[in-house]
Write a protein that holds these residues in place. Structure first.
Motif, mmCIF file in Angstrom:
data_model
loop_
_atom_site.group_PDB
_atom_site.id
_atom_site.type_symbol
_atom_site.label_atom_id
_atom_site.label_comp_id
_atom_site.label_asym_id
_atom_site.label_seq_id
_atom_site.Cartn_x
_atom_site.Cartn_y
_atom_site.Cartn_z
ATOM 1 N N ALA A 10 -25.469 -42.204 9.726
ATOM 2 C CA ALA A 10 -24.930 -42.302 11.182
ATOM 3 C C ALA A 10 -25.871 -42.957 12.100
ATOM 4 O O ALA A 10 -26.971 -42.502 11.891
ATOM 5 C CB ALA A 10 -24.268 -40.881 11.459
ATOM 6 N N TYR A 43 -14.804 -44.315 14.953
ATOM 7 C CA TYR A 43 -16.306 -44.149 14.402
ATOM 8 C C TYR A 43 -16.699 -43.036 14.926
ATOM 9 O O TYR A 43 -17.840 -43.000 14.638
ATOM 10 C CB TYR A 43 -16.875 -45.354 15.241
ATOM 11 C CG TYR A 43 -16.217 -46.775 14.802
ATOM 12 C CD1 TYR A 43 -17.047 -47.511 13.436
ATOM 13 C CD2 TYR A 43 -15.587 -47.537 15.488
ATOM 14 C CE1 TYR A 43 -16.544 -48.573 12.998
ATOM 15 C CE2 TYR A 43 -15.049 -48.960 14.881
ATOM 16 C CZ TYR A 43 -15.662 -49.220 13.758
ATOM 17 O OH TYR A 43 -15.031 -50.429 13.569
ATOM 18 N N VAL A 45 -18.289 -39.293 15.079
ATOM 19 C CA VAL A 45 -18.632 -38.133 13.834
ATOM 20 C C VAL A 45 -18.820 -36.887 14.479
ATOM 21 O O VAL A 45 -18.203 -35.887 14.058
ATOM 22 C CB VAL A 45 -19.942 -38.604 13.135
ATOM 23 C CG1 VAL A 45 -20.386 -37.648 12.047
ATOM 24 C CG2 VAL A 45 -19.595 -40.024 12.453
ATOM 25 N N GLN A 65 -20.229 -43.669 13.068
ATOM 26 C CA GLN A 65 -20.273 -44.438 12.124
ATOM 27 C C GLN A 65 -21.323 -45.730 12.285
ATOM 28 O O GLN A 65 -21.137 -46.405 13.448
ATOM 29 C CB GLN A 65 -19.004 -44.794 11.609
ATOM 30 C CG GLN A 65 -17.933 -43.527 11.311
ATOM 31 C CD GLN A 65 -18.517 -42.843 9.865
ATOM 32 O OE1 GLN A 65 -19.385 -43.680 9.113
ATOM 33 N NE2 GLN A 65 -17.942 -41.975 9.577
#
Length: 206
Positions: A10, A43, A45, A65
């Motif tokens: 990440a 995307y 997290v 991401q």
């Protein structure tokens, strides 16, 4: 659960805010609202909000991401009332913890965020030194729960995200040789400053 892990692919988004003390709680609320928008992004997290003990700083530590730049996201209108954040993209370059994992969670731990500014040509040397620096810190600092170095993708900065059992435990290390903030141990490579925070909010995808 929000974890800091060097093996994690990440990208870290770091948003640093400076704010008048009377507006700190309002800024934190606005950031929480912003994170509700972030959660709908494919995307996304995780995100965590940190509120400084001195009342004039806030930062958001978010994870995304790979290949996504969170700085491209539109900000809620309320953010026009505050100074725009200093926003960076980072990656974890080194991390150590007294437990198996470095977890960001709301609780009683004190977080210190140390910022090191440098010429991009100096960042590789800084990255190389961090493993030794973490070994020294973890072995000589009672009350230090974890420490993680991050390098900015633009090469101009590094950050040390540290977790402590108490403010007193953090202040004790400043009295040890090599940790005096008035005698920079990376002089010639970087300029640095640090501040202390509490984690006030955590959100993850899903």
């Amino acid at each position: 659960m929000v974890q800091i892990d060097r093996s994690n692919t990440a990208i870290v988004g770091l948003d640093l805010y400076t704010v008048a003390e009377r507006h700190q709680s309002g800024l934190v609320d606005a950031i929480k609202e912003q994170i509700t928008f972030w959660k709908s992004n494919f995307y996304f997290v995780s995100a965590s909000v940190h509120q400084s003990l001195d009342g004039v700083r806030v930062f958001t530590y978010s994870q995304w991401q790979p290949k996504f730049d969170h700085r491209s996201l539109q900000r809620p209108a309320i953010f026009s009332e505050f100074f725009p954040p200093d926003s960076l993209q980072l990656e974890v370059s080194a991390s150590q913890s007294v437990s198996a994992e470095v977890e960001i969670a709301v609780g009683d731990l004190i977080t210190h965020l140390a910022e090191f500014r440098m010429m991009p040509v100096n960042q590789p040397e800084m990255v190389k030194r961090t493993t030794t620096e973490l070994d020294r810190a973890m072995s000589n600092s009672p009350g230090l729960v974890s420490a993680s170095f991050h390098r900015s993708l633009d090469g101009t900065r590094m950050f040390n995200y540290g977790q402590w059992e108490s403010k007193e435990a953090f202040e004790a290390i400043l009295k040890q040789p090599g940790f005096d903030p008035n005698k920079p141990y990376w002089e010639g490579l970087a300029r640095n400053e640090f501040h202390l925070y509490h984690v006030t909010y955590v959100e993850t995808a899903g």
